[in-house]
Design an enzyme around this catalytic site. Structure first.
Site, PDB file in Angstrom:
ATOM      1  N   HIS A 144      43.098  18.021  20.919  1.00 49.54           N
ATOM      2  CA  HIS A 144      41.728  17.888  20.528  1.00 49.54           C
ATOM      3  C   HIS A 144      41.103  15.913  19.960  1.00 49.54           C
ATOM      4  CE1 HIS A 144      37.990  18.981  17.506  1.00 49.54           C
ATOM      5  NE2 HIS A 144      38.080  18.818  17.367  1.00 49.54           N
ATOM      6  N   GLU A 145      42.189  15.723  19.501  1.00 48.29           N
ATOM      7  CA  GLU A 145      41.393  14.263  19.328  1.00 48.29           C
ATOM      8  C   GLU A 145      41.344  12.957  20.504  1.00 48.29           C
ATOM      9  OE1 GLU A 145      40.677  13.517  15.896  1.00 48.29           O
ATOM     10  OE2 GLU A 145      41.355  15.638  15.077  1.00 48.29           O
ATOM     11  N   GLU A 224      32.301  18.517  18.537  1.00 49.76           N
ATOM     12  CA  GLU A 224      33.447  19.432  18.677  1.00 49.76           C
ATOM     13  C   GLU A 224      33.746  20.681  19.186  1.00 49.76           C
ATOM     14  OE1 GLU A 224      35.421  18.410  15.593  1.00 49.76           O
ATOM     15  OE2 GLU A 224      34.391  16.471  15.843  1.00 49.76           O
TER      16      GLU A 224
END
Length: 293
Positions: A144-145, A224
């Site tokens: 995700h990062e 996100e």
């Protein structure tokens, strides 16, 4: 206390630099004998709005390290650090990215990515996250990062912040000028901004700033969802990211410094969700689940 001191020192340094720039360019002289010079005011607002946003982005990696106490892993000292570095390397290669710096820091479960560009980025993971998540769940968070970096989210959010900051600076001073002119109508002896201008600008900076934060946080929440989708793609399936989010739902995420808070794990209930950089975990899980149908 360390974070507060760093935040104050950073903001003071930014304001000092921007003050010098606006003085040298003459952008701060937007009051003239004929009234308000909108061209100079717009230049002043752009310098203050974009300048502050991009200086914060430029310093983000250094400030993040200082404020969290993150230690960049130059040479892995144990199997966990070796796994962490290799996981970031694998996802970076799959995303076509240069290898980011990888750091670890002491704290409650959290992770963040920051940096001024795709080629100058940092992925930091807390010891709390590594200790409480399974390897697959932690991999999903790391993915995700990395997806944030691949999507250029730090620069995109900085550009959005710069635009809304510019509007805040510009509109607050226009409204301040109009209010001050109304209060001093018929007064031909006074020149320059009066108390009505100063008070109105302060109030408008606060009110417009709050509204601007809502806009910026909305964009942050959309990124996100994109990063979650990117993690699912890097992992080959959405399930690990969904499991990681469910795990996070039962944890108290660690607090992050303001300059990287939008890149970490957080969420606010009720109407405060308008000011949250992250959507509710349930919405993120539902969005991932829809990819499996």
């Amino acid at each position: 206390m360390k974070r507060v001191i760093l935040l104050i020192a950073t903001n003071l340094a930014i304001m000092l630099v921007l003050g010098i720039v606006t003085t040298l360019t003459g952008a701060n002289r937007f009051f003239t004998t004929g009234g308000l010079d909108l061209g100079k005011l717009l230049l002043f607002a752009a310098i203050m709005g974009f300048g502050g946003a991009f200086m914060s982005l430029w310093m983000s990696k250094t400030i993040a390290k200082w404020s969290t106490g993150a230690r960049v892993i130059e040479a892995p000292q144990n199997s966990t650090e070796f796994w962490l570095v290799e996981t970031v390397r694998r996802f970076a290669e799959k995303s076509g990215l240069p290898m980011p710096e990888v750091a670890i820091y002491e704290g409650e479960p959290n992770a963040f990515a920051t940096g001024a560009s795709r080629s100058s980025s940092l992925v930091a993971v807390s010891t709390g996250l590594l200790q409480t998540m399974t390897r697959e769940e932690a991999e999903a968070v790391i993915a995700h990062e990395v997806a944030h970096i691949a999507n250029g989210d730090m620069v995109t959010l900085t550009l959005i912040q710069g635009v809304v900051n510019t509007f805040v600076f510009f509109l607050a001073r226009v409204v301040g000028y109009l209010v001050d002119s109304f209060l001093r109508r018929g007064d031909s002896e006074s020149s320059g901004p009066g108390i009505g201008y100063m008070v109105t600008v302060v109030v408008c900076d606060i009110v417009f700033g709050i509204l601007a934060s809502i806009v910026v946080m909305w964009f942050s929440r959309q990124r996100e969802f994109r990063a979650d989708a990117g993690a699912a793609q890097l992992m080959g399936t959405p399930q690990p990211m969904m499991n990681a989010l469910r795990r996070l739902g039962g944890m108290e995420a660690g607090e992050l410094p303001q300059n990287v808070a939008t890149a970490g794990i957080n969420g606010r209930p009720g109407w405060m969700a308008l000011f949250s950089s992250h959507p509710p975990l349930e919405e993120r899980i539902a969005a991932l689940a829809s990819r499996t149908r």
